[in-house]
Design a protein around this motif. Sequence first.
Motif, PDB file in Angstrom:
ATOM      1  N   TYR A 320       0.827  -1.206   0.000  1.00 19.20           N
ATOM      2  CA  TYR A 320       0.000   0.000   0.000  1.00 19.20           C
ATOM      3  C   TYR A 320       0.863   1.258   0.000  1.00 19.20           C
ATOM      4  O   TYR A 320       0.534   2.248  -0.669  1.00 19.20           O
ATOM      5  CB  TYR A 320      -0.931  -0.017   1.206  1.00 19.20           C
ATOM      6  N   ALA A 321       1.974   1.230   0.747  1.00 17.68           N
ATOM      7  CA  ALA A 321       2.895   2.361   0.738  1.00 17.68           C
ATOM      8  C   ALA A 321       3.460   2.568  -0.662  1.00 17.68           C
ATOM      9  O   ALA A 321       3.610   3.713  -1.135  1.00 17.68           O
ATOM     10  CB  ALA A 321       4.019   2.138   1.750  1.00 17.68           C
ATOM     11  N   LEU A 322       3.795   1.465  -1.342  1.00 15.99           N
ATOM     12  CA  LEU A 322       4.292   1.560  -2.709  1.00 15.99           C
ATOM     13  C   LEU A 322       3.248   2.179  -3.637  1.00 15.99           C
ATOM     14  O   LEU A 322       3.569   3.017  -4.487  1.00 15.99           O
ATOM     15  CB  LEU A 322       4.674   0.168  -3.218  1.00 15.99           C
ATOM     16  N   LYS A 323       1.998   1.761  -3.489  1.00 12.86           N
ATOM     17  CA  LYS A 323       0.948   2.295  -4.351  1.00 12.86           C
ATOM     18  C   LYS A 323       0.782   3.798  -4.140  1.00 12.86           C
ATOM     19  O   LYS A 323       0.669   4.575  -5.106  1.00 12.86           O
ATOM     20  CB  LYS A 323      -0.368   1.562  -4.085  1.00 12.86           C
ATOM     21  N   LEU A 324       0.788   4.230  -2.881  1.00 12.40           N
ATOM     22  CA  LEU A 324       0.658   5.658  -2.576  1.00 12.40           C
ATOM     23  C   LEU A 324       1.847   6.444  -3.124  1.00 12.40           C
ATOM     24  O   LEU A 324       1.684   7.534  -3.684  1.00 12.40           O
ATOM     25  CB  LEU A 324       0.547   5.866  -1.066  1.00 12.40           C
ATOM     26  N   ALA A 325       3.040   5.890  -2.954  1.00  8.56           N
ATOM     27  CA  ALA A 325       4.239   6.588  -3.403  1.00  8.56           C
ATOM     28  C   ALA A 325       4.358   6.588  -4.926  1.00  8.56           C
ATOM     29  O   ALA A 325       4.763   7.594  -5.528  1.00  8.56           O
ATOM     30  CB  ALA A 325       5.472   5.944  -2.781  1.00  8.56           C
ATOM     31  N   ASP A 326       4.004   5.486  -5.558  1.00 12.20           N
ATOM     32  CA  ASP A 326       4.134   5.377  -7.023  1.00 12.20           C
ATOM     33  C   ASP A 326       3.138   6.269  -7.760  1.00 12.20           C
ATOM     34  O   ASP A 326       3.457   6.821  -8.825  1.00 12.20           O
ATOM     35  CB  ASP A 326       3.918   3.930  -7.468  1.00 12.20           C
ATOM     36  N   HIS A 327       1.934   6.396  -7.220  1.00  9.56           N
ATOM     37  CA  HIS A 327       0.864   7.056  -7.971  1.00  9.56           C
ATOM     38  C   HIS A 327       0.342   8.345  -7.338  1.00  9.56           C
ATOM     39  O   HIS A 327      -0.429   9.067  -7.972  1.00  9.56           O
ATOM     40  CB  HIS A 327      -0.311   6.085  -8.153  1.00  9.56           C
ATOM     41  N   GLY A 328       0.755   8.635  -6.088  1.00 12.17           N
ATOM     42  CA  GLY A 328       0.157   9.759  -5.378  1.00 12.17           C
ATOM     43  C   GLY A 328      -1.162   9.337  -4.754  1.00 12.17           C
ATOM     44  O   GLY A 328      -1.799   8.375  -5.217  1.00 12.17           O
ATOM     45  N   TRP A 329      -1.597  10.044  -3.711  1.00 14.14           N
ATOM     46  CA  TRP A 329      -2.760   9.570  -2.964  1.00 14.14           C
ATOM     47  C   TRP A 329      -4.052   9.617  -3.766  1.00 14.14           C
ATOM     48  O   TRP A 329      -4.887   8.722  -3.640  1.00 14.14           O
ATOM     49  CB  TRP A 329      -2.899  10.344  -1.647  1.00 14.14           C
ATOM     50  N   LYS A 330      -4.230  10.613  -4.611  1.00 18.32           N
ATOM     51  CA  LYS A 330      -5.490  10.726  -5.347  1.00 18.32           C
ATOM     52  C   LYS A 330      -5.657   9.579  -6.335  1.00 18.32           C
ATOM     53  O   LYS A 330      -6.684   8.896  -6.362  1.00 18.32           O
ATOM     54  CB  LYS A 330      -5.562  12.066  -6.070  1.00 18.32           C
ATOM     55  N   ALA A 331      -4.636   9.354  -7.159  1.00 13.53           N
ATOM     56  CA  ALA A 331      -4.731   8.279  -8.153  1.00 13.53           C
ATOM     57  C   ALA A 331      -4.779   6.912  -7.479  1.00 13.53           C
ATOM     58  O   ALA A 331      -5.528   6.020  -7.906  1.00 13.53           O
ATOM     59  CB  ALA A 331      -3.541   8.354  -9.109  1.00 13.53           C
ATOM     60  N   ALA A 332      -4.002   6.744  -6.402  1.00 12.18           N
ATOM     61  CA  ALA A 332      -3.980   5.454  -5.701  1.00 12.18           C
ATOM     62  C   ALA A 332      -5.343   5.134  -5.110  1.00 12.18           C
ATOM     63  O   ALA A 332      -5.832   4.006  -5.220  1.00 12.18           O
ATOM     64  CB  ALA A 332      -2.914   5.470  -4.605  1.00 12.18           C
ATOM     65  N   LEU A 333      -5.981   6.122  -4.502  1.00  9.99           N
ATOM     66  CA  LEU A 333      -7.279   5.891  -3.873  1.00  9.99           C
ATOM     67  C   LEU A 333      -8.389   5.753  -4.903  1.00  9.99           C
ATOM     68  O   LEU A 333      -9.336   4.979  -4.700  1.00  9.99           O
ATOM     69  CB  LEU A 333      -7.603   7.026  -2.894  1.00  9.99           C
ATOM     70  N   ARG A 334      -8.287   6.461  -6.012  1.00  8.38           N
ATOM     71  CA  ARG A 334      -9.300   6.308  -7.060  1.00  8.38           C
ATOM     72  C   ARG A 334      -9.274   4.902  -7.652  1.00  8.38           C
ATOM     73  O   ARG A 334     -10.308   4.338  -7.996  1.00  8.38           O
ATOM     74  CB  ARG A 334      -9.064   7.340  -8.162  1.00  8.38           C
ATOM     75  N   SER A 335      -8.082   4.326  -7.777  1.00  3.15           N
ATOM     76  CA  SER A 335      -7.950   3.027  -8.425  1.00  3.15           C
ATOM     77  C   SER A 335      -8.176   1.850  -7.487  1.00  3.15           C
ATOM     78  O   SER A 335      -8.346   0.721  -7.944  1.00  3.15           O
ATOM     79  CB  SER A 335      -6.551   2.903  -9.043  1.00  3.15           C
ATOM     80  N   ASP A 336      -8.179   2.102  -6.184  1.00  2.00           N
ATOM     81  CA  ASP A 336      -8.253   0.996  -5.221  1.00  2.00           C
ATOM     82  C   ASP A 336      -9.279   1.317  -4.132  1.00  2.00           C
ATOM     83  O   ASP A 336      -8.988   2.059  -3.191  1.00  2.00           O
ATOM     84  CB  ASP A 336      -6.880   0.771  -4.588  1.00  2.00           C
ATOM     85  N   PRO A 337     -10.488   0.780  -4.232  1.00  5.18           N
ATOM     86  CA  PRO A 337     -11.523   1.073  -3.241  1.00  5.18           C
ATOM     87  C   PRO A 337     -11.160   0.583  -1.837  1.00  5.18           C
ATOM     88  O   PRO A 337     -11.654   1.132  -0.848  1.00  5.18           O
ATOM     89  CB  PRO A 337     -12.757   0.353  -3.775  1.00  5.18           C
ATOM     90  N   HIS A 338     -10.315  -0.429  -1.748  1.00  6.74           N
ATOM     91  CA  HIS A 338      -9.942  -0.959  -0.434  1.00  6.74           C
ATOM     92  C   HIS A 338      -8.966  -0.025   0.280  1.00  6.74           C
ATOM     93  O   HIS A 338      -9.089   0.226   1.483  1.00  6.74           O
ATOM     94  CB  HIS A 338      -9.354  -2.356  -0.589  1.00  6.74           C
ATOM     95  N   LEU A 339      -8.020   0.523  -0.456  1.00  3.20           N
ATOM     96  CA  LEU A 339      -7.135   1.546   0.113  1.00  3.20           C
ATOM     97  C   LEU A 339      -7.920   2.815   0.397  1.00  3.20           C
ATOM     98  O   LEU A 339      -7.684   3.500   1.408  1.00  3.20           O
ATOM     99  CB  LEU A 339      -5.979   1.824  -0.846  1.00  3.20           C
TER     100      LEU A 339
END
Length: 373
Positions: A320-339
């Motif tokens: 999850y840290a990788l997803k946030l860091a790789d994509h930024g919080w907005k894109a990461a949260l838009r793409s992953d309803p669980h995060l």
Amino acid sequence: MLIGVPKEIKNHEYRVGLTPASVRELRTHGHQILIETGAGEGIGMDDAAYAKAGAEIVPDAASVFARAEMIVKVKEPQPAECRQLRPGQILFTYLHLAPDPEQAKLLMQSGVIAIAYETVTDERGRLPLLAPMSEVAGRMAVQVGAVSLQKANGGLGVLLAGVPGVPPARVAVLGGGVVGTNAARIALGMGADVTIIDKSIGRLAQLDDLYGPHLKTLFATAEAIEDAVFHADLVIGAVLVPGASAPKLVTRDMLGQMRRGAVLVDVAIDQGGCFETSKPTTHDDPTYIVDGIVHYCVANMPGAVPRTSTFALAQATLPYALKLADHGWKAALRSDPHLRAGLNVAEGRIVHPAVATALGEVVLTADLVLAAA
């Protein structure tokens, strides 16, 4: 992204947000890591181990908070830490906001994007970032309960396993989730007489299949809870409503019908506790007595075994840290309803429905925040 890890400052908190292995993995994705000097000492990892993994060692927490775009921690930020957070900065950690309006207020004032481990979900509705610490806390609950039962600590003077000719201690576990299942496992392994209570017949059936006749299972009614509590030597509170305050299952009046010297271990204390008489304690002073009943209510139980806890937590949080860091919080949260379910505070507003309800705030969902972003 520039990711910062400060040293934890909560009482007897020795865990750390990232291990050297996590740092190395984040570095392979092109991210920079700041580690406050001494942050990993509690798990036996010195600054050299982090530097070898590719982190920059900085002298103090102020350097971490001032420079980092995302802060990765373990425990909820203390007031001094909250005041160092800034608008748009990501905070990724345990928060447990429902019983903590002061922290919620400070996070809202900071403008931070606060994502809580304990409300991130998975495709089966589980809580994958809470589960590792729930496993640790559930197993520890039996250990600390056994110690608290010793007469010198105010307890009944009962050995969990008993001995030939003397019956074992009776243990009641309220809640059959991750904490409760792990508590039951250890209590059974120590030879105790264990009853677990849950409101899900399906979950009770699973536990029955898992442990067979060695474990007693009861459907959660007020009568069943009272009967189990009144006859127990050790009661472990293991209930959870994600994001919300824990229900009070044992009232002050019920203590009067328990055995003097019985022990209550409230693993739900991070969410306000499931016993009416619970109040947070620390590893320095873990227990207190009300009406002759010993209460153990340490709010960061896994912090007592920081090496085990940190490695268990880090392997769960890293993707999850990788997803946030790789994509930024907005894109990461838009793409992953669980995060996205982990988002608790954003740009001055509470955005998790259960947390907002518990704190009396207007409910604003993460979907609305992202739609407006």
